[in-house]
Design a protein around this motif. Structure first.
Motif, mmCIF file in Angstrom:
data_model
loop_
_atom_site.group_PDB
_atom_site.id
_atom_site.type_symbol
_atom_site.label_atom_id
_atom_site.label_comp_id
_atom_site.label_asym_id
_atom_site.label_seq_id
_atom_site.Cartn_x
_atom_site.Cartn_y
_atom_site.Cartn_z
ATOM 1 N N GLY A 115 -9.599 4.392 -7.525
ATOM 2 C CA GLY A 115 -7.970 4.037 -8.819
ATOM 3 C C GLY A 115 -7.112 4.381 -8.056
ATOM 4 N N MET A 116 -8.005 4.011 -6.331
ATOM 5 C CA MET A 116 -6.598 4.169 -5.572
ATOM 6 C C MET A 116 -6.921 2.251 -5.357
ATOM 7 S SD MET A 116 -5.937 6.021 -2.628
ATOM 8 C CE MET A 116 -4.888 8.211 -3.604
ATOM 9 N N GLU A 117 -7.744 1.008 -5.620
ATOM 10 C CA GLU A 117 -7.998 0.452 -5.317
ATOM 11 C C GLU A 117 -6.729 -0.527 -5.453
ATOM 12 O OE1 GLU A 117 -9.440 2.130 -7.191
ATOM 13 O OE2 GLU A 117 -11.136 1.718 -8.001
ATOM 14 N N CYS A 118 -6.025 -0.329 -6.377
ATOM 15 C CA CYS A 118 -4.160 -0.343 -6.408
ATOM 16 C C CYS A 118 -3.638 -1.213 -5.107
ATOM 17 C CB CYS A 118 -3.573 -0.200 -7.300
ATOM 18 S SG CYS A 118 -3.294 0.201 -6.772
ATOM 19 N N MET A 119 -4.548 -0.342 -4.041
ATOM 20 C CA MET A 119 -3.372 -0.333 -3.069
ATOM 21 C C MET A 119 -3.954 -0.453 -1.819
ATOM 22 S SD MET A 119 -1.185 1.700 -3.574
ATOM 23 C CE MET A 119 0.120 2.373 -1.796
ATOM 24 N N ALA A 120 -5.178 -0.913 -1.538
ATOM 25 C CA ALA A 120 -5.245 -2.026 -0.501
ATOM 26 C C ALA A 120 -4.532 -3.307 0.050
ATOM 27 C CB ALA A 120 -7.156 -3.212 -1.743
ATOM 28 N N ARG A 137 0.159 -5.499 -9.414
ATOM 29 C CA ARG A 137 -0.002 -5.930 -10.418
ATOM 30 C C ARG A 137 -1.569 -5.033 -10.645
ATOM 31 N NH1 ARG A 137 -2.941 -12.120 -9.114
ATOM 32 N NH2 ARG A 137 -1.291 -12.640 -7.852
ATOM 33 N N PHE A 138 -2.321 -4.519 -10.031
ATOM 34 C CA PHE A 138 -3.231 -3.383 -10.138
ATOM 35 C C PHE A 138 -2.417 -2.182 -10.259
ATOM 36 C CE2 PHE A 138 -5.076 -7.480 -7.998
ATOM 37 C CZ PHE A 138 -5.786 -7.884 -8.902
ATOM 38 N N GLY A 139 -1.244 -1.728 -10.029
ATOM 39 C CA GLY A 139 -1.275 -0.096 -10.268
ATOM 40 C C GLY A 139 -0.668 0.168 -9.201
ATOM 41 N N ASP A 140 0.306 1.377 -9.056
ATOM 42 C CA ASP A 140 0.842 1.951 -8.533
ATOM 43 C C ASP A 140 0.543 3.487 -7.772
ATOM 44 O OD1 ASP A 140 2.155 4.071 -9.927
ATOM 45 O OD2 ASP A 140 2.866 1.573 -10.725
ATOM 46 N N ILE A 141 1.231 4.206 -6.390
ATOM 47 C CA ILE A 141 0.828 5.305 -6.172
ATOM 48 C C ILE A 141 1.085 6.246 -7.850
ATOM 49 C CG2 ILE A 141 2.750 4.942 -4.931
ATOM 50 C CD1 ILE A 141 0.489 6.765 -2.757
ATOM 51 N N GLY A 142 2.271 6.399 -8.083
ATOM 52 C CA GLY A 142 2.635 7.034 -8.571
ATOM 53 C C GLY A 142 1.526 7.303 -9.600
ATOM 54 N N ALA A 143 0.723 6.054 -10.615
ATOM 55 C CA ALA A 143 -0.158 6.645 -11.156
ATOM 56 C C ALA A 143 -1.073 7.636 -11.074
ATOM 57 C CB ALA A 143 -0.573 4.948 -11.980
ATOM 58 N N MET A 144 -0.953 8.095 -10.333
ATOM 59 C CA MET A 144 -2.511 8.970 -9.773
ATOM 60 C C MET A 144 -1.884 9.697 -8.813
ATOM 61 S SD MET A 144 -4.296 6.211 -6.542
ATOM 62 C CE MET A 144 -3.208 5.201 -7.191
ATOM 63 N N GLN A 196 -16.146 -3.173 -4.374
ATOM 64 C CA GLN A 196 -16.113 -4.274 -4.654
ATOM 65 C C GLN A 196 -15.154 -5.052 -4.141
ATOM 66 O OE1 GLN A 196 -18.331 -6.654 -4.280
ATOM 67 N NE2 GLN A 196 -17.391 -8.494 -4.695
ATOM 68 N N MET A 197 -14.014 -3.958 -5.781
ATOM 69 C CA MET A 197 -13.425 -3.848 -6.047
ATOM 70 C C MET A 197 -11.908 -3.817 -5.106
ATOM 71 S SD MET A 197 -12.956 -1.454 -9.542
ATOM 72 C CE MET A 197 -11.292 -1.973 -10.281
ATOM 73 N N ILE A 198 -11.606 -2.876 -4.052
ATOM 74 C CA ILE A 198 -11.039 -2.937 -3.338
ATOM 75 C C ILE A 198 -11.048 -4.860 -2.431
ATOM 76 C CG2 ILE A 198 -10.088 -2.000 -0.582
ATOM 77 C CD1 ILE A 198 -11.579 0.504 -1.359
ATOM 78 N N LYS A 199 -12.577 -4.790 -2.459
ATOM 79 C CA LYS A 199 -12.564 -6.297 -1.391
ATOM 80 C C LYS A 199 -11.689 -7.135 -2.162
ATOM 81 C CE LYS A 199 -16.652 -7.987 0.699
ATOM 82 N NZ LYS A 199 -17.857 -8.349 0.628
ATOM 83 N N GLU A 200 -11.938 -7.297 -3.945
ATOM 84 C CA GLU A 200 -11.372 -8.550 -4.721
ATOM 85 C C GLU A 200 -10.227 -8.097 -4.480
ATOM 86 O OE1 GLU A 200 -12.783 -8.079 -8.660
ATOM 87 O OE2 GLU A 200 -15.000 -8.201 -7.567
ATOM 88 N N VAL A 201 -9.304 -7.500 -4.439
ATOM 89 C CA VAL A 201 -7.812 -7.771 -4.643
ATOM 90 C C VAL A 201 -7.369 -7.714 -2.919
ATOM 91 C CG1 VAL A 201 -6.220 -5.090 -4.423
ATOM 92 C CG2 VAL A 201 -8.324 -4.720 -6.519
#
Ligand code: FAD
Length: 293
Positions: A115-120, A137-144, A196-201
């Motif tokens: 859920g935190m991958e957007c912060m990478a 673009r993948f999200g922000d910290i507020g959402a979680m 893997q998602m962290i790597k992609e971001v």
């Protein structure tokens, strides 16, 4: 009695702020204070108030430009161990304001919490990220964010739950003096998939942003339905310079500080770019970067 008697261990005088910002710019802070616990935080806040000393709260300094003249006040940084604790319970994670986003991301991923991958690739601390609702673009910290622990200027500690919090585009409704920490609700997932998602971001950011240079990320917020970087690029301003500050060739909304740059160079570049964008497109760009001057 000396202003900070018996607190000398946590006070530095005339501390160069360049050592505490990603821009590596900024003159001295009259007082640079790193409280080691809540009581000390309360005590320094009280003494600052009694002596009319302005308080500035610093996280990782990755969204900051501080004047060459420095800060005539007390810069308080929650970087001591007490503010860097992480506690995981099921799919909930508590983190102190001073925890770096990168270590929180690593820790949650290792424990199979996604859920935190957007912060990478976003530098700085939990406190700084919450204050401006960092993300992309993948999200922000507020959402979680489940709840946020706060302290006001009088030392009163309280918690805001998700339904009291508002997170918008690079802003939050948090006005309390100090963010002490937060609880996040994440999702159980496969650590390998999260990794893997962290790597992609991260790769995506690295390919479009000059991550390895001295900057503070995006200088301006994107105007509604427009990209500030695209406007600056369209206006032909990539590579424009003021002294040692230059508009990045890789991402026009990143202004780089080269060797020998002064904060004033970055400020001049901000004015120049903002005026050109008004002239050319009639759009007034709003700062994302926080400036202390
Ligand atoms: C290379 C690079 C890439 C970046 N990419 C992104 C990105 O993709 N998305 C994005 O949103 N940002 C990005 N940024 C900007 C920055 O990393 C984020 O805004 C980050 O969340 C700021 O955190 P910080 O701890 O460094 O805060 P600081 O820069 O220290 O402070 C930011 C603000 O938060 C306040 N603050 C900090 N800690 C506290 C606290 N404990 N209590 C109360 N107030 C506090 C400060 O007073 C200040 O107003 C980037 C920066 C760089 C250098």
């Amino acid at each position: 009695m000396k202003l900070f008697a018996d607190l000398e261990k946590i006070i530095k005088y005339d501390e160069p702020m360049a050592s505490h910002t990603w821009y590596k710019l900024g003159g001295p802070a009259r007082y640079f204070i790193t409280p080691e616990n809540h009581d000390q935080l309360l005590e320094v806040t009280k003494r600052c108030h009694e002596n009319n000393i302005d308080i500035y709260v610093l996280g990782g300094g990755s969204n900051m430009l501080i004047s060459d003249n420095g800060v005539d006040g007390a810069v308080i940084c929650l970087s001591a161990d007490c503010f860097k604790q992480v506690e995981i319970k099921g799919d909930h994670v508590k983190a102190g304001a001073g925890v770096s986003m990168s270590s929180l991301l690593r820790e949650t991923a290792r424990n199979g919490l996604g859920g935190m991958e957007c912060m990478a690739g976003i530098p700085g601390t939990v406190g700084g990220a919450l204050k401006i609702n960092a993300g992309g673009r993948f999200g922000d910290i507020g959402a979680m964010t489940w709840s946020v622990d706060l302290m006001d200027s009088s030392g009163y500690e309280f918690i805001w739950q998700a339904n009291e919090l508002y997170f918008g585009y690079r802003m939050s409704n948090i006005t309390a003096r100090y963010i002490l920490g937060a609880e996040f609700k994440l999702t159980q997932d496969d650590p390998e998939r999260i990794g893997q998602m962290i790597k992609e971001v991260w790769m995506l950011k690295k390919s479009s942003q000059p991550m390895e240079t001295r900057s503070a990320g995006c200088v301006f917020k994107n105007p509604r339905a427009m990209s500030a970087g695209a406007l600056i690029d369209k206006a032909g301003l990539k590579g424009t310079r003021c002294g040692g500050a230059v508009v990045s060739d890789r991402h026009a909304n990143f202004f780089i500080a080269e060797t020998g740059a002064k904060s004033q160079d970055v400020l001049n570049l901000i004015d120049l770019v903002r005026n050109k964008i008004i002239e050319r497109f009639g759009v007034e760009l709003e700062l994302e970067l926080q400036i202390w001057k």
